[in-house]
Scaffold this active site. Structure first.
Site, PDB file in Angstrom:
ATOM      1  N   HIS A   1    -112.071  82.585  17.665  1.00 62.41           N
ATOM      2  CA  HIS A   1    -112.346  81.324  18.347  1.00 62.41           C
ATOM      3  C   HIS A   1    -111.255  81.077  19.375  1.00 62.41           C
ATOM      4  O   HIS A   1    -110.084  81.387  19.147  1.00 62.41           O
ATOM      5  CB  HIS A   1    -112.400  80.167  17.344  1.00 62.41           C
ATOM      6  CG  HIS A   1    -113.003  78.917  17.902  1.00 62.41           C
ATOM      7  ND1 HIS A   1    -112.288  78.022  18.658  1.00 62.41           N
ATOM      8  CD2 HIS A   1    -114.263  78.408  17.805  1.00 62.41           C
ATOM      9  CE1 HIS A   1    -113.077  77.013  19.011  1.00 62.41           C
ATOM     10  NE2 HIS A   1    -114.274  77.220  18.503  1.00 62.41           N
TER      11      HIS A   1
ATOM     12  N   ASP B  82    -120.167  79.685  14.476  1.00 62.21           N
ATOM     13  CA  ASP B  82    -121.376  80.154  15.154  1.00 62.21           C
ATOM     14  C   ASP B  82    -122.031  81.304  14.394  1.00 62.21           C
ATOM     15  O   ASP B  82    -123.258  81.426  14.360  1.00 62.21           O
ATOM     16  CB  ASP B  82    -121.041  80.594  16.581  1.00 62.21           C
ATOM     17  CG  ASP B  82    -120.480  79.454  17.406  1.00 62.21           C
ATOM     18  OD1 ASP B  82    -121.111  78.386  17.435  1.00 62.21           O
ATOM     19  OD2 ASP B  82    -119.408  79.618  18.018  1.00 62.21           O
TER      20      ASP B  82
END
Length: 436
Positions: free
Chosen positions: A312, A370
């Site tokens: 991330h 995600d």
């Protein structure tokens, strides 16, 4: 360098040749201090250069705090883990909008207010008929949310606190209805109207998966999972879409237009489309037997292939939302008894490798939110085209809270970033007959 002003306040000293200037330093509740450069140009004739604004605080906010190094996400000071475990999405909405958790009476009143605004104007059903039958649901969302300002003129005056509140409640309430309508339209099924006896998330699932020809019962495990997904996505500080909403709002644009701008930004694959990209990657891999090949490619710097859904930009250690989403994902898979889906088999094996392979551990490429949300939403029956729509539905309350905070800030000014110009210097027009 730190310095001290005559008043004793902390300051940074900027030196250029023989001149120097003191720039105020502001301290937040937690997190890094910031150097105030708002008067830099007036004092020095210089701008700062910060592509992507990654080192620039664009505003002061009391809503969300992220510590990417420590894996911390706070909504109004409350850890995301506690909110997802103990509360529901509308409680989180109340918290983000008003700054405090509601009492039982406040929660009941807020829930009722949202429930009573879930229907959209009936003329909007005809508005949907103008789209091609295969239109992407996100394209429909951008248009339909922007169109709300054409149907609800009584809540577009941003100078009126009452109208701001009505617009906020309307968008939180109507976003699930519009999202479900976009989904139903994309698959050719009739719209399903909201039911006031259902809670927020169960109502959304009913509008998505019920059909007029038979009764539909919402699975409480799936409803709870969806509610957690909404909580985890409700806000995430000054990301691209939130900054877009604030920038649009700084011009005085109506709130519906501002949220539509946020949805358009969220649609980008580097932002809200990441979970869709993760699932497309699983589709490309196709089978667990091919995973070693793709793992090898992901470690090759010269290979353009990248594992989507790992690591991330903000969280350098781990994404606290991913831990919750991991548990939720496995709860959904267990509830649905899915055992023979090749994509889910690939996802489970990739997860195992990422959590045990030294390469991934060293580079902190852990599965992110995600990765898990894409798997979960697919298992629940949503097509990949709906993933970003669900993200937009959840993030709406964060956008509204940020927009509301900006509008009520007495120091708010229209956004106007500067630039480093590297084009041609001034030159004279040349007649076409003389051009070579």
């Amino acid at each position: 360098m730190d310095a001290t002003t005559n008043t004793g306040a902390k300051a940074a000293k900027l030196s250029l040749g023989e001149k120097s200037w003191d720039l105020p330093i502001h301290e937040g509740t937690i997190g890094p201090d910031v150097v105030d450069i708002s008067k830099l140009y007036g004092q020095t004739g210089l701008f700062t250069y910060d592509p992507g604004f990654t080192s620039t605080a664009s505003c002061e906010s009391k809503i969300t705090y992220i510590d990417g190094d420590e894996g911390v996400l706070l909504y109004r000071g409350y850890p995301i883990e506690q909110l997802a475990e103990n509360g529901d999405f509308l409680e989180t909405c109340y918290l983000l909008l008003y700054g405090e958790l509601p009492t039982a009476a406040q929660k009941a009143e807020f829930d009722l207010s949202v429930t009573r605004h879930t229907m959209v104007h009936e003329q909007m059903t005809r508005f949907f008929q103008g789209f091609r039958r295969d239109a992407h649901p996100m394209a429909i969302m951008v248009a339909s949310v922007g169109a709300l300002s054409a149907f609800y003129h009584d809540s577009t005056d941003i100078s009126d606190p009452t109208q701001r509140l009505i617009a906020s409640i309307r968008m939180i309430a109507k976003m699930p209805t519009l999202a479900a309508m976009a989904y139903k339209y994309s698959i050719g099924q009739p719209f399903v109207y909201p039911k006031n006896e259902l809670d927020y998330t169960a109502n959304f699932l009913n509008m998505c998966f019920a059909v007029p020809c038979e009764d539909y019962k919402v699975n409480p495990i799936l409803a709870k999972a969806m509610d957690k997904i909404f909580i985890l996505h409700a806000d995430h500080e000054q990301n691209a879409s939130t900054s877009t909403v604030r920038l649009a709002g700084s011009s005085g644009a109506n709130p519906f237009a501002c949220i539509a701008a946020g949805i358009a930004c969220l649609w980008g694959p580097a932002h809200g489309g990441a979970n869709e990209a993760a699932l497309k990657m699983l589709t490309e891999i196709g089978h667990v037997d091919r995973i070693p090949e793709y793992i090898k490619r992901s470690k090759d710097k010269n290979d353009p292939f990248r594992l989507m859904g790992f690591g991330h930009r903000v969280y350098k250690n781990y994404d606290p939302r991913a831990k919750i989403m991991q548990q939720t994902c496995h709860e959904v898979l267990g509830e649905l008894g899915i055992k023979d889906d090749p994509l889910l088999d690939v996802a489970v094996e990739l997860e195992r490798i990422a959590l045990s392979d030294d390469y991934f551990i060293e580079k902190k490429l852990y599965p992110n939110i995600d990765f898990y949300s894409g798997i979960t939403l697919k298992a629940m029956g949503f097509p990949t085209t709906m993933f970003t729509v669900l993200f937009a539905l959840a993030r709406t309350v964060g956008w509204i809270g940020q927009w509301k905070e900006m509008i009520e800030d007495p120091g708010q000014r229209i956004g106007r970033p500067r630039q480093l110009y590297t084009g041609a210097a001034q030159r004279d027009y040349i007649a076409m007959s003389k051009r070579k």
